[in-house]
Scaffold this active site. Structure first.
Site, PDB file in Angstrom:
ATOM      1  N   SER A 149       5.445  -9.723   3.594  1.00 38.00           N
ATOM      2  CA  SER A 149       4.687  -8.801   4.439  1.00 38.00           C
ATOM      3  C   SER A 149       3.232  -9.242   4.490  1.00 38.00           C
ATOM      4  O   SER A 149       2.740  -9.911   3.570  1.00 38.00           O
ATOM      5  CB  SER A 149       4.767  -7.381   3.858  1.00 38.00           C
ATOM      6  N   TYR A 162       4.104  -0.693  -2.463  1.00 40.69           N
ATOM      7  CA  TYR A 162       4.708  -1.662  -1.553  1.00 40.69           C
ATOM      8  C   TYR A 162       3.875  -2.941  -1.488  1.00 40.69           C
ATOM      9  O   TYR A 162       4.402  -4.052  -1.604  1.00 40.69           O
ATOM     10  CB  TYR A 162       4.848  -1.049  -0.161  1.00 40.69           C
TER      11      TYR A 162
END
Length: 261
Positions: A149, A162
């Protein structure tokens, strides 16, 4: 007579992909099946996989298998890898795509959410490697693709656990690439910007202001939009082909210019 291979040929590849129930994983599955992958085992915690892929399981009955499993559970990991080995005899490409996320600031993150985030996003990579690396070594090599990501490289509000988990994934990608390069095992990470997936929409709901959250995502990408899942899947397709054989250890951004800012 010589026949040229199609670009990004994956017709000889056996692939295991996690997190195929929706979003990027579903697009990866459909892209690989449409491009003639030799064997594909799709894994997800969603117990309705047979319904989600009813058509594909019928149309690709000899090359596609779907199995429900928890990527953070050692027994489940062994089960889905054993399925691939039983059906196809090897695994050429492992795509670690399953992910868990909640849009919460670090200090507000419940401990169980923190632990689940790291178990799904990081521990699963270790569990897959534990069972898969010896198999790939014995078969002369292979490829591991981790879905990373932009949150592994830049700070974004409310990314909390996250972001930290994807940072760990980025470094584990580099570490494993160096660790296993001489075994002909490549390890890369695909790092998307925001992608139009159910996970993103769920995070937007959890933020408390859905519209503002989504607008901030659009505005944050210089290209002026977020990605479609199929755009991301095409990069996985390329990386899984022999055309990408010199790429290892890289965290590849596919983010509409987000990290170039």
């Amino acid at each position: 007579m010589h026949f040229l291979k199609e670009p990004f040929d994956i017709s000889s590849k056996v692939v295991v992909c996690t997190g195929v129930g929706s979003g990027i994983g579903k697009s990866i599955t459909n892209t690989f099946l449409a491009n003639g992958v030799h064997g594909f085992v799709g894994v997800d915690i969603d117990e309705t996989l047979d319904e989600i892929y009813e058509k594909e399981l019928s149309n690709y009955s000899k090359s596609f298998y779907a199995i429900c499993g928890d990527v953070s559970n050692d027994n489940d990991v062994k089960k889905y890898l054993d399925l691939a080995l039983t059906k196809f005899g090897r695994v050429d490409v492992m795509i670690n795509n399953a992910a868990y996320a909640q849009a919460i600031k670090v200090h507000k993150t419940p401990e169980d959410v923190w632990d689940k985030t790291f178990n799904v996003n990081v521990k699963s990579l270790y569990l897959n490697a534990k069972h898969l690396i010896p198999v790939m070594k014995s078969n002369g090599g292979g490829l591991i693709i981790n879905t990373g990501s932009i949150s592994s490289h830049v700070g974004i509000p409310a990314q909390g656990a996250y972001a930290a988990s994807k940072g760990a994934l980025a470094q584990l990608t580099r570490q494993m690439a160096i660790e296993y390069a001489r075994d002909n095992i490549r390890v890369v990470a695909v790092c998307p910007g925001t992608v139009d997936t159910p996970l993103v929409h769920e995070s937007a709901k959890q933020s408390g202001n859905y519209d503002n959250y989504m607008k901030s995502l659009y505005d944050g990408h210089p290209i002026g939009r977020i990605a479609k899942p199929e755009e991301i899947a095409k990069l996985f397709h390329y990386l899984s082909s022999d055309d990408a054989s010199f790429i290892t250890g890289a965290n590849i951004m596919i983010d509409g210019g987000y990290t170039a800012q």
